[in-house]
Design a protein around this motif. Structure first.
Motif, PDB file in Angstrom:
ATOM      1  N   LEU A  83      18.487 116.771  -6.315  1.00  0.00           N
ATOM      2  CA  LEU A  83      19.867 116.279  -6.225  1.00  0.00           C
ATOM      3  C   LEU A  83      20.866 117.431  -6.291  1.00  0.00           C
ATOM      4  O   LEU A  83      21.911 117.401  -5.614  1.00  0.00           O
ATOM      5  CB  LEU A  83      20.133 115.288  -7.370  1.00  0.00           C
ATOM      6  N   ARG A  84      20.560 118.449  -7.100  1.00  0.00           N
ATOM      7  CA  ARG A  84      21.461 119.603  -7.170  1.00  0.00           C
ATOM      8  C   ARG A  84      21.520 120.313  -5.814  1.00  0.00           C
ATOM      9  O   ARG A  84      22.592 120.740  -5.370  1.00  0.00           O
ATOM     10  CB  ARG A  84      20.973 120.550  -8.263  1.00  0.00           C
ATOM     11  N   CYS A  85      20.366 120.455  -5.169  1.00  0.00           N
ATOM     12  CA  CYS A  85      20.358 121.089  -3.833  1.00  0.00           C
ATOM     13  C   CYS A  85      21.160 120.267  -2.821  1.00  0.00           C
ATOM     14  O   CYS A  85      21.904 120.807  -1.988  1.00  0.00           O
ATOM     15  CB  CYS A  85      18.918 121.265  -3.350  1.00  0.00           C
ATOM     16  N   GLN A  86      21.036 118.940  -2.892  1.00  0.00           N
ATOM     17  CA  GLN A  86      21.756 118.078  -1.961  1.00  0.00           C
ATOM     18  C   GLN A  86      23.268 118.176  -2.186  1.00  0.00           C
ATOM     19  O   GLN A  86      24.049 118.237  -1.224  1.00  0.00           O
ATOM     20  CB  GLN A  86      21.292 116.627  -2.132  1.00  0.00           C
ATOM     21  N   LEU A  87      23.702 118.246  -3.455  1.00  0.00           N
ATOM     22  CA  LEU A  87      25.126 118.385  -3.737  1.00  0.00           C
ATOM     23  C   LEU A  87      25.660 119.722  -3.240  1.00  0.00           C
ATOM     24  O   LEU A  87      26.773 119.811  -2.693  1.00  0.00           O
ATOM     25  CB  LEU A  87      25.363 118.262  -5.250  1.00  0.00           C
ATOM     26  N   ASP A  88      24.881 120.775  -3.391  1.00  0.00           N
ATOM     27  CA  ASP A  88      25.305 122.072  -2.871  1.00  0.00           C
ATOM     28  C   ASP A  88      25.456 122.037  -1.359  1.00  0.00           C
ATOM     29  O   ASP A  88      26.407 122.623  -0.787  1.00  0.00           O
ATOM     30  CB  ASP A  88      24.291 123.155  -3.269  1.00  0.00           C
ATOM     31  N   ALA A  89      24.548 121.331  -0.692  1.00  0.00           N
ATOM     32  CA  ALA A  89      24.648 121.222   0.774  1.00  0.00           C
ATOM     33  C   ALA A  89      25.914 120.479   1.184  1.00  0.00           C
ATOM     34  O   ALA A  89      26.629 120.874   2.120  1.00  0.00           O
ATOM     35  CB  ALA A  89      23.413 120.519   1.335  1.00  0.00           C
ATOM     36  N   TYR A  90      26.251 119.410   0.467  1.00  0.00           N
ATOM     37  CA  TYR A  90      27.483 118.658   0.759  1.00  0.00           C
ATOM     38  C   TYR A  90      28.713 119.536   0.551  1.00  0.00           C
ATOM     39  O   TYR A  90      29.659 119.520   1.364  1.00  0.00           O
ATOM     40  CB  TYR A  90      27.575 117.421  -0.140  1.00  0.00           C
ATOM     41  N   GLN A 103      34.007 113.908   1.175  1.00  0.00           N
ATOM     42  CA  GLN A 103      34.661 114.026  -0.130  1.00  0.00           C
ATOM     43  C   GLN A 103      34.444 112.784  -0.981  1.00  0.00           C
ATOM     44  O   GLN A 103      34.161 112.873  -2.178  1.00  0.00           O
ATOM     45  CB  GLN A 103      36.165 114.279   0.064  1.00  0.00           C
ATOM     46  N   GLN A 104      34.593 111.625  -0.336  1.00  0.00           N
ATOM     47  CA  GLN A 104      34.336 110.394  -1.099  1.00  0.00           C
ATOM     48  C   GLN A 104      32.889 110.312  -1.573  1.00  0.00           C
ATOM     49  O   GLN A 104      32.606 109.906  -2.694  1.00  0.00           O
ATOM     50  CB  GLN A 104      34.665 109.183  -0.222  1.00  0.00           C
ATOM     51  N   ALA A 105      31.970 110.727  -0.710  1.00  0.00           N
ATOM     52  CA  ALA A 105      30.550 110.683  -1.101  1.00  0.00           C
ATOM     53  C   ALA A 105      30.269 111.652  -2.250  1.00  0.00           C
ATOM     54  O   ALA A 105      29.525 111.335  -3.183  1.00  0.00           O
ATOM     55  CB  ALA A 105      29.665 111.024   0.103  1.00  0.00           C
TER      56      ALA A 105
END
Length: 365
Positions: free
Chosen positions: A301-308, A341-343
């Motif tokens: 999840l941390r990797c996915q947030l960094d990608a976003y 941004q909303q996501a």
């Protein structure tokens, strides 16, 4: 005549006052009369008809008091100077008081000495003084630490040396080797503990087996009483025998129930110990598996947030470059930016379980 009144007896009194003596009485006469009571050490006679007599022992004074009230006459003379009536009383003398005080002090010293000897006898022995560090003492102590029988005394000496601060750079290696030898006894102590635990378990098993045999015999005895209480055998006993049989049966049942409860309690304790051991084994494995799974999930999840975040930054940069020209592509970029941004805000507010569900439902970038 009744005994005359006397004064209060002084402590350690050995001297008596004798009044009512004939005027012609001599010390020889006084010695003859009062010498029958005991040994006389001194006679102080006055010019009048009285004197003071000091005896060697205190009980002699009580004997002399019995002579009080008797009449005395010298020979067969009836002259007034040759007759008198004795009056014997206690006399307070400084010599008697001094001897009594000396004797009391001596008794007090003896009592204190006796108490001290009793306290010394009951007091535990003092430990021997700890010698100071030296090379010779260090070599001897190293051998004693390795010996199982001398280890407690040796480790006490080592502890005293360490607390005194006798460690320096020159002897640090010696102290390190002694501490290492002390640490080697841990394995032996653990082995002794396990041996004692094994003996305790064997004793418990032996006691449980013996108790089960006792309970079985009690069951047989109770069954005997129950068989005797049936109609076929009960009618043939007398009234007194029936009363005794009933009393014995009740006593046997009470003792049997008590031993049964004790045996059941031992079995329940064993079952609880076994269940506790099982519960301790299972949660550990589950907790380890859950912690590993949560760790992997958090990393993904941390990797996915960094990608976003990176994608949002890229879209902001592209929007800043192409801001003067408004086109259909810019509108799509702005929509994607707002959506991302909303996501991102929603993912930051979600719990780990919701993030995990979101991860499973959304396709990869």
């Amino acid at each position: 005549l009744p005994p005359p009144a006397t004064r209060e007896r002084p402590p350690g009194c050995k001297t008596v006052f004798v009044g009512g003596l004939p005027e012609n009485a001599t010390e020889q006469l006084i010695m003859e009369v009062f010498g029958q009571c005991g040994d006389i050490t001194a006679i102080r006679k006055s010019k009048k008809n009285f004197c003071h007599i000091r005896f060697a022992e205190e009980p002699t004074v009580d004997k002399a008091l019995f002579l009080s009230g008797y009449r005395i006459r010298l020979g067969s003379s009836t002259d007034k100077k040759d007759t008198g009536r004795l009056h014997v009383d206690f006399a307070q003398a400084r010599d008697d008081l001094y001897e009594w005080e000396c004797r009391q002090r001596m008794l007090a010293r003896e009592e204190r000495h006796r108490r001290k000897m009793e306290e010394d006898r009951l007091r535990p022995p003092s430990p021997p003084p700890i010698v100071h560090y030296s090379e010779h003492e260090c070599s001897q102590l190293g051998d004693k630490i390795k010996d199982d029988g001398k280890f407690p005394d040796a480790v006490r000496v080592l502890l005293t040396w360490l607390e005194r601060g006798e460690v320096n750079r020159r002897n640090a290696n010696n102290f390190y080797s002694m501490i290492q030898s002390s640490n080697s006894h841990i394995r032996r102590l653990i082995g002794e503990k396990s041996q004692h635990e094994k003996e305790m378990e064997e004793a418990k098993d032996k006691f449980k087996t013996a108790l089960a045999g006792i309970v079985a015999q009690f069951e047989q005895i109770v069954s005997v009483f129950q068989a005797a209480s049936k109609q076929k055998a009960w009618d043939h006993f007398s009234k007194a025998q029936r009363k005794n049989l009933d009393m014995w049966r009740k006593q046997a049942e009470e003792i049997r129930n008590m031993h049964n409860e004790q045996l059941m309690g031992i079995r329940r304790e064993e079952e609880m110990e076994m269940s506790d051991d099982d519960m301790e084994d299972v949660p550990d494995s589950k907790d380890s598996e859950d912690s590993e799974a949560l760790k992997e999930e958090n990393d993904s999840l941390r990797c996915q947030l960094d990608a976003y975040r990176n994608e949002v930054e890229l879209l902001k940069q592209e929007q800043g470059k192409n801001q003067p020209v408004r086109s259909e592509e810019d509108s799509t970029h702005s929509q994607q930016l707002s959506f991302l941004q909303q996501a991102l805000q929603g993912m930051q507010k979600l719990s780990p379980s919701s993030l995990w569900l979101l991860k499973k439902s959304t396709p990869p970038l």
